[in-house]
Design a protein around this motif. Structure first.
Motif, short mmCIF file in Angstrom:
data_model
loop_
_atom_site.label_atom_id
_atom_site.label_comp_id
_atom_site.label_asym_id
_atom_site.label_seq_id
_atom_site.Cartn_x
_atom_site.Cartn_y
_atom_site.Cartn_z
N VAL A 271 0.70 -1.03 -0.09
CA VAL A 271 0.32 0.00 0.01
C VAL A 271 0.87 1.25 -0.02
N ASN A 272 1.84 1.20 0.80
CA ASN A 272 2.59 2.50 1.04
C ASN A 272 4.15 2.38 0.41
N ASP B 73 -8.35 9.89 -0.64
CA ASP B 73 -7.12 10.35 0.09
C ASP B 73 -6.93 11.69 -0.29
N ARG C 30 -7.43 12.14 -4.43
CA ARG C 30 -7.06 11.10 -4.79
C ARG C 30 -7.80 9.79 -4.36
N ARG D 4 -7.77 5.99 -3.71
CA ARG D 4 -6.64 4.69 -3.33
C ARG D 4 -7.67 3.64 -2.81
N THR D 5 -6.85 2.52 -2.60
CA THR D 5 -7.40 1.57 -1.89
C THR D 5 -6.65 1.06 -0.51
N ASN E 4 -4.24 -3.77 -0.95
CA ASN E 4 -3.83 -3.85 -2.39
C ASN E 4 -3.72 -5.21 -2.69
N GLY F 142 -2.30 -3.59 -7.76
CA GLY F 142 -2.21 -2.40 -8.63
C GLY F 142 -2.81 -2.51 -9.92
N SER G 243 -4.06 0.74 -11.36
CA SER G 243 -5.15 1.41 -10.29
C SER G 243 -4.72 2.36 -9.82
N GLY G 244 -3.46 2.76 -9.93
CA GLY G 244 -2.70 3.82 -9.36
C GLY G 244 -2.16 3.45 -8.08
N MET G 245 -2.56 2.58 -7.49
CA MET G 245 -1.68 1.88 -6.39
C MET G 245 -0.33 1.11 -6.91
#
Length: 366
Positions: free
Chosen positions: A170-171, A273, A276, A278-279, A282, A286, A293-295
């Motif tokens: 995720v990060n 967020d 934006r 997000r999920t 993950n 992604g 997906s942007g992740m």
């Protein structure tokens, strides 16, 4: 041709492990982009042989000679061609393989397909030696992706039964990936290297080999890169990754683990967020419906144990048409995983940059 990859750029890899040289031609690169050759050299050095206790003792400088495509280090619109000389070959080690194929290697199938004309020296065109020009091409694409703030990096997820922790899917950040590339041993938990090294050296002492898994992350992709059906991100990345010899499997996100979950456990909840979307988790790695997906895009590639081992193995003699034993000579990696990390990054970069250049992606980088 099977040695050519790409829709928008065309990457063609040529040569054999013991031919005079190997190399790559990259056609379709946009002009007026500065290429840092020192950075490419540092990247290629990460996969070079003969540097440590877990790789083949064959030493090759792997210094690419650029014969076209750059003017004063800047792409000029012509195909970019790089040649890498083979300077440390021992072709006699492979003489018997013309008649007795190595188990788990391409020798047998290649002989049948090419009527015995295949080059068995060092594996010929099937050799992992061809990952040197692959890494050159990938290093070029990595630089061009960085111009768009897209970063790719990988680490050793496991060797034999010794496992590193996984990426924070995720990060994961560009800084995380850049930090990994600067480490001699690309691990999230560097102190695990001693256990991994022991697993490899123990196998080598037993005249054997081990495999492992590499995890790769891609960050900075806008939402929507890729296509559905046959042009999905998973499809195109997988095609490139399987060009790396010894890859036997690939999974994205939580991969095969999701088969044991319920939808309520596996689905990644959306949230805002700021501006934006997000999920919160993950599991999808992604990629949704073949599109980014942007992740962070997360995948893992499994590598088999090196087939060229020193133990006596059962094989066949083509000339005698009977079963026989084979003892392999030569210099071989007891584990390919450490040297394969930049190869995975390079292959992923080829696929991602090719997708970034898709004509319908222009609005995604506005």
């Amino acid at each position: 041709m099977s040695s050519t990859f790409g829709n928008n750029i065309k990457v063609s890899i040529f040569g054999q492990s013991h031919s005079e040289a190997i190399g790559v031609v990259i056609d379709g690169l946009p002009a007026n982009h500065k290429i840092d050759l020192a950075e490419i050299g540092a990247f290629m050095a990460r996969r070079a042989p003969g540097q440590n206790s877990v790789s083949t003792p064959r030493k090759e400088p792997d210094i690419p000679r650029i014969v076209s495509g750059l003017v004063d280090g800047v792409t000029c619109g012509a195909p970019l061609c790089a040649i890498i000389e083979n300077t440390n070959v021992r072709s006699g080690d492979y003489e018997k393989l013309k008649d007795v194929p190595r188990p788990a290697h391409a020798d047998f199938a290649a002989r049948i397909k090419h009527g015995g004309a295949n080059d068995v020296r060092g594996g010929g065109h099937f050799s992992a030696r061809l990952t040197a020009p692959l890494c050159f091409a990938g290093a070029v694409c990595l630089q061009l992706l960085k111009e768009k703030n897209i970063y790719i990096g990988a680490h050793i997820c496991s060797i034999a039964n010794v496992k590193d922790r996984l990426f924070d899917s995720v990060n994961l950040s560009a800084a995380d990936l850049t930090r990994l590339a600067s480490r001699e041993r690309p691990l999230l938990t560097p102190e695990l290297w001693q256990e991994m090294e022991k697993a490899v050296t123990d196998a080598r002492a037993d005249q054997d080999s081990v495999g492992g898994i590499i995890e790769c992350g891609i960050v900075g992709l806008p939402v929507g890169i890729g296509e559905p059906m046959f042009g999905g991100m998973e499809n195109r990345i997988s095609q490139a990754i399987f060009a790396v010899p010894a890859v036997k499997g690939i999974e994205f996100g939580n991969g095969f683990e999701c088969a044991a979950l319920r939808g309520s456990q596996n689905n990644d909840a959306f949230y805002y967020d700021g501006d934006r979307i997000r999920t919160k988790t993950n599991n999808h790695g992604g990629i949704l419906g073949g599109l980014s997906s942007g992740m962070p895009v997360i995948f893992r590639a499994a590598f088999k144990p090196t087939p060229s081992i020193a133990q006596s193995q059962q094989s066949v003699s083509f000339s005698q048409k009977q079963d026989t034993e084979l003892v392999i000579q030569g210099r071989h990696d007891p584990c390919v995983v450490l040297r394969a990390v930049p190869c995975v990054e390079a292959a992923a970069a080829l696929a991602v940059y090719d997708m970034v250049l898709d004509s319908n992606n222009g609005n995604l980088f506005a």
